[in-house]
Design a protein around this motif. Structure first.
Motif, PDB file in Angstrom:
ATOM      1  N   THR A 284       0.862  -1.217  -0.009  1.00 44.16           N
ATOM      2  CA  THR A 284      -0.026   0.068  -0.032  1.00 44.16           C
ATOM      3  C   THR A 284       0.930   1.094   0.155  1.00 44.16           C
ATOM      4  O   THR A 284       0.469   2.112   0.656  1.00 44.16           O
ATOM      5  N   GLY A 285       2.006   1.220  -0.904  1.00 40.64           N
ATOM      6  CA  GLY A 285       2.647   2.338  -1.272  1.00 40.64           C
ATOM      7  C   GLY A 285       1.908   3.132  -2.300  1.00 40.64           C
ATOM      8  O   GLY A 285       0.749   2.639  -2.703  1.00 40.64           O
ATOM      9  N   SER A 286       2.492   3.980  -2.906  1.00 44.51           N
ATOM     10  CA  SER A 286       2.051   4.694  -4.000  1.00 44.51           C
ATOM     11  C   SER A 286       1.574   3.906  -4.952  1.00 44.51           C
ATOM     12  O   SER A 286       0.261   4.030  -5.752  1.00 44.51           O
ATOM     13  N   SER A 287       2.209   2.734  -5.573  1.00 47.28           N
ATOM     14  CA  SER A 287       1.731   1.777  -6.606  1.00 47.28           C
ATOM     15  C   SER A 287       0.684   1.151  -6.270  1.00 47.28           C
ATOM     16  O   SER A 287      -0.525   1.161  -7.116  1.00 47.28           O
TER      17      SER A 287
ATOM     18  N   ARG B 133       0.706  -4.152   5.160  1.00 45.86           N
ATOM     19  CA  ARG B 133       1.721  -4.380   6.174  1.00 45.86           C
ATOM     20  C   ARG B 133       1.843  -2.844   6.932  1.00 45.86           C
ATOM     21  O   ARG B 133       1.976  -3.018   8.266  1.00 45.86           O
ATOM     22  N   THR B 134       1.892  -1.932   6.199  1.00 42.38           N
ATOM     23  CA  THR B 134       1.870  -0.620   6.729  1.00 42.38           C
ATOM     24  C   THR B 134       1.000   0.246   6.395  1.00 42.38           C
ATOM     25  O   THR B 134       0.956   0.645   4.822  1.00 42.38           O
TER      26      THR B 134
ATOM     27  N   LYS C 172       7.254   9.186   4.891  1.00 45.45           N
ATOM     28  CA  LYS C 172       7.260   8.328   3.999  1.00 45.45           C
ATOM     29  C   LYS C 172       6.538   9.214   2.597  1.00 45.45           C
ATOM     30  O   LYS C 172       6.037  10.035   3.075  1.00 45.45           O
TER      31      LYS C 172
ATOM     32  N   TRP D  85      11.530   3.580   2.117  1.00 37.84           N
ATOM     33  CA  TRP D  85      12.447   3.047   1.089  1.00 37.84           C
ATOM     34  C   TRP D  85      13.790   4.062   1.092  1.00 37.84           C
ATOM     35  O   TRP D  85      14.603   3.907   0.470  1.00 37.84           O
TER      36      TRP D  85
HETATM   37  P1  NA7 Z   1       7.059   1.319  -1.835  1.00 39.77           P
HETATM   38  O1  NA7 Z   1       6.518   2.781  -1.428  1.00 39.77           O
HETATM   39  O2  NA7 Z   1       8.064   0.880  -1.393  1.00 39.77           O
HETATM   40  O3  NA7 Z   1       5.563   0.459  -1.344  1.00 39.77           O
HETATM   41  C1  NA7 Z   1       5.838  -0.944  -1.254  1.00 39.77           C
HETATM   42  C2  NA7 Z   1       4.582  -1.458  -0.517  1.00 39.77           C
HETATM   43  O4  NA7 Z   1       5.000  -2.782  -0.307  1.00 39.77           O
HETATM   44  C3  NA7 Z   1       4.742  -0.863   1.073  1.00 39.77           C
HETATM   45  O5  NA7 Z   1       3.588  -0.995   1.507  1.00 39.77           O
HETATM   46  C4  NA7 Z   1       5.414  -2.093   1.868  1.00 39.77           C
HETATM   47  O6  NA7 Z   1       4.851  -2.264   3.110  1.00 39.77           O
HETATM   48  C5  NA7 Z   1       4.838  -3.347   1.075  1.00 39.77           C
HETATM   49  N1  NA7 Z   1       5.706  -4.447   1.202  1.00 39.77           N
HETATM   50  C6  NA7 Z   1       6.843  -4.713   0.872  1.00 39.77           C
HETATM   51  N2  NA7 Z   1       7.473  -6.021   1.149  1.00 39.77           N
HETATM   52  C7  NA7 Z   1       6.399  -6.747   1.792  1.00 39.77           C
HETATM   53  C8  NA7 Z   1       6.233  -7.829   2.524  1.00 39.77           C
HETATM   54  N3  NA7 Z   1       7.172  -8.464   2.410  1.00 39.77           N
HETATM   55  N4  NA7 Z   1       4.898  -8.113   2.990  1.00 39.77           N
HETATM   56  C9  NA7 Z   1       3.957  -7.268   2.843  1.00 39.77           C
HETATM   57  N5  NA7 Z   1       4.285  -5.852   2.659  1.00 39.77           N
HETATM   58  C10 NA7 Z   1       5.255  -5.781   1.706  1.00 39.77           C
HETATM   59  O7  NA7 Z   1       6.790   1.311  -3.445  1.00 39.77           O
HETATM   60  P2  NA7 Z   1       5.763   1.714  -4.441  1.00 39.77           P
HETATM   61  O8  NA7 Z   1       6.131   1.092  -5.744  1.00 39.77           O
HETATM   62  O9  NA7 Z   1       4.404   1.758  -3.887  1.00 39.77           O
HETATM   63  O10 NA7 Z   1       6.040   3.339  -4.504  1.00 39.77           O
HETATM   64  C11 NA7 Z   1       7.778   3.726  -4.755  1.00 39.77           C
HETATM   65  C12 NA7 Z   1       7.658   5.276  -5.272  1.00 39.77           C
HETATM   66  O11 NA7 Z   1       7.255   5.290  -6.513  1.00 39.77           O
HETATM   67  C13 NA7 Z   1       6.740   5.971  -4.294  1.00 39.77           C
HETATM   68  O12 NA7 Z   1       7.228   6.275  -3.147  1.00 39.77           O
HETATM   69  C14 NA7 Z   1       6.679   7.331  -5.268  1.00 39.77           C
HETATM   70  O13 NA7 Z   1       7.719   7.853  -5.306  1.00 39.77           O
HETATM   71  C15 NA7 Z   1       6.760   6.541  -6.775  1.00 39.77           C
HETATM   72  P3  NA7 Z   1       5.883  -1.460   4.073  1.00 39.77           P
HETATM   73  O14 NA7 Z   1       5.718  -0.198   4.236  1.00 39.77           O
HETATM   74  O15 NA7 Z   1       7.477  -1.709   3.756  1.00 39.77           O
HETATM   75  O16 NA7 Z   1       5.528  -2.263   5.492  1.00 39.77           O
END
Ligand code: NA7
Length: 542
Positions: free
Chosen positions: A191-194, A214-215, A335, A500
């Motif tokens: 649940t990041g931007s994508s 997860r977050t 974030k 990240w």
């Molecule tokens: P992000 O912002 O890194 O989001 C990745 C998401 O995936 C984030 O919610 C992570 O949770 C989740 N994640 C990663 N690994 C896991 C595992 N193992 N289990 C559960 N959930 C997981 O990537 P995006 O592609 O959305 O965006 C990247 C950037 O692109 C964005 O910030 C813009 O600048 C454009 P977490 O938060 O790590 O707990």
């Protein structure tokens, strides 16, 4: 001409090798070619665009307004190009990048479908030799890595990928012919931007959608809309002044009056009115710019975080789901603050469920779907919106080394080390565009790419006009820059989040805050001062 012929033909007479045909690499080619350098881009993809080539997931859109998120180097280009919406969607941005490549005849010096696996510097010949995945090599005195900050998609290292009978996709490697979710039970992980951008659109098609979170992240309404003619005209009338003014702002975007008050020195009523106005206006910078101290004072930030949490509670009907969607482990803005269209509203649909995988983590894939520590979810398709090995991943995927024994893997073992985010001690003549420890991802990215390319071009001109051909940062200058970068980050709330930016999303990655957050204005002044002082902190030699 075959790739091999192209490589052979270009081998001996290139001045500059550029890796990557995203916005940074394309502008580098344009700029250096105009200065008379023989430059050539090597690009892994089949076409230009970088981020915008790969990230074709539904809803993919830039979070910087389109009139800002564009090249400034050619006034006719910026006057003529018409952005259809307030924020550029991926297809439109990719059209734009293609237009730029065609307009300036850049493709003739780009070799596509060519992934660079190694880059080696010989002190004796003063040349970088790059090797492609198919084993060809090319050499040139200078190499520019325009490899991007979010260009190495990552899936968790779970068991069961081979067992799962359904389909798996990653948002950062989306199929070019799209994906039809009709009638499918879809799971989205992340649940990041994508994730936040794609979830509302996937929900529109899918039979059932399960979001694995997860977050919880903060997301604001983007308030995207068709471009208003009067807004475009007003912006274009003062484009050059705006572009110049952008360099005197923290994020490289002009038009946001700097805040003057602390969030704590106004009444609660006044504060909430300010947040309400920003919420209605849309845009992340606007919101974080409501008060002076939202990113430096936790108590001040709490007021902005609380306001956003209350908006989530007011939107999402099921109180349990609403609470789960309320971010509770990081201050707002630490974030990447997301902009969405109907994200929270999507959870009011009967066929959309939210699963908390913080309390019950995912263990892996099964034949039928996904298994967490307390349940199995049956799915036809799993979308990984799990992000990237950000900022250092693309550089570290290339075996970069010198014949003096320097290796990128060892150099960055405990986190990135650079001077100005542009070069590294021990790696002569190797430039990075928006490398770690530069404002890059914390700014209007195209502006930062242009600033780096302009700086690198000036630097090459300086070398050429002084009969020099080798430049490398002094170790002390690099040490000081790394320390400064950390000190600046430590004076903010950013390191409080597992983001990240911190490398926290990749298991085992060193936790160190990677972007420079002292702001574009301070950063550019520093880069300009270094150049004006005869490239202070660099060793230059024939
Ligand atoms: P992000 O912002 O890194 O989001 C990745 C998401 O995936 C984030 O919610 C992570 O949770 C989740 N994640 C990663 N690994 C896991 C595992 N193992 N289990 C559960 N959930 C997981 O990537 P995006 O592609 O959305 O965006 C990247 C950037 O692109 C964005 O910030 C813009 O600048 C454009 P977490 O938060 O790590 O707990």
């Amino acid at each position: 001409m075959s790739a091999t012929e192209a490589t052979r033909a270009g081998d001996s007479d290139l001045d500059v090798i550029i890796v990557g045909a995203g916005v940074g690499g394309l502008y580098a080619l344009y700029k250096l070619r105009n200065l008379g350098y023989r430059a050539r881009i090597y690009e892994a993809a089949a076409d230009v665009g970088g981020t915008w080539y790969w990230n074709r997931y539904p809803g993919c859109r830039c979070d910087v307004e389109s009139l800002e998120y564009s090249f400034s180097f050619d006034d006719d280009l910026q006057q003529e190009w018409q952005w259809p919406e307030r924020y550029g969607g991926q297809p439109v941005i990719l059209d734009y990048v293609n237009h730029v490549a065609d307009r300036f005849d850049l493709r003739k010096d780009i070799q596509f479908n060519t992934r660079i696996k190694a880059a080696k510097f010989s002190n004796q010949s003063n040349r970088w030799t790059i090797t492609t995945a198919s084993g060809e090599s090319v050499s040139a005195p200078y190499c520019i890595m325009a490899t991007g900050n979010l260009s190495t998609p990552r899936k968790p290292d779970w068991p069961g990928f081979d067992d799962f009978k359904g389909r798996v996709e990653h948002t950062g490697l989306w199929p070019h012919d799209g994906v039809d979710f009709t009638g499918l039970r879809v799971g989205v992980i992340g649940t990041g931007s994508s994730g936040v951008q794609s979830i509302p659109l996937i929900a529109k098609q899918a039979k059932h959608l399960t979001v694995f979170q997860r977050t919880a992240n903060f997301s604001l309404p983007a308030r995207n809309e068709p471009m208003r003619a009067e807004k475009e005209a007003a912006h274009k009338a003062e484009y050059s002044e705006r572009r110049k003014a952008a360099y005197s702002t923290p994020f490289g975007i002009a038009g946001f009056p700097p805040p003057t008050q602390s969030a704590l020195e106004v009444s609660e009523e006044e504060r909430n009115a300010a947040y309400e106005a920003k919420w209605a206006e849309g845009g992340s910078i606007s919101y974080l710019y409501a008060f002076t101290d939202l990113l430096t004072n936790k108590e001040a930030n709490d007021t902005a975080s609380d306001f956003a949490r209350n908006k989530i509670r007011a939107t999402v009907k099921d109180p349990k789901t609403a609470e789960l969607l309320c971010p509770n482990n990081h201050p707002i803005g630490t974030k990447r603050l997301i902009l969405d269209t109907d994200y929270y509203e999507t959870y009011n649909l009967d066929h959309v469920d939210l699963v908390d995988v913080r309390s019950a983590p995912i263990e892996g894939l099964t034949e039928k779907g996904l298994k967490t520590t307390d349940a199995e979810y049956e799915l036809d398709m799993i979308v990984f919106a799990t992000g990237f090995d950000a900022m250092t991943g693309a550089m570290k995927e290339i075996d970069i080394q010198t014949d003096s024994g320097a290796k990128i893997g060892a150099k960055w073992e405990d986190g990135p080390r650079t001077y100005l985010g542009i070069m590294m001690a021990d790696f002569p003549n190797l430039f990075m565009i928006t490398g770690p420890q530069s404002p890059g991802v914390k700014s209007q990215m195209i502006l930062s790419c242009e600033q780096h390319v302009d700086w690198i071009a000036d630097c090459l001109e300086h070398l050429r006009s002084n009969g020099q051909s080798k430049i490398v940062p002094e170790p002390k200058a690099e040490d000081d820059w790394v320390a400064h970068n950390n000190a600046v980050a430590d004076a903010t709330l950013y390191p409080l989040a597992n983001s990240w930016y911190m490398g926290a999303n990749i298991p085992g990655k060193p936790r160190i805050f990677m972007p420079y957050v002292g702001g574009v204005e301070a950063y550019k002044k520093r880069c300009d001062a270094v150049a004006a002082a005869g490239y202070e902190g660099f060793q230059i030699s024939p």
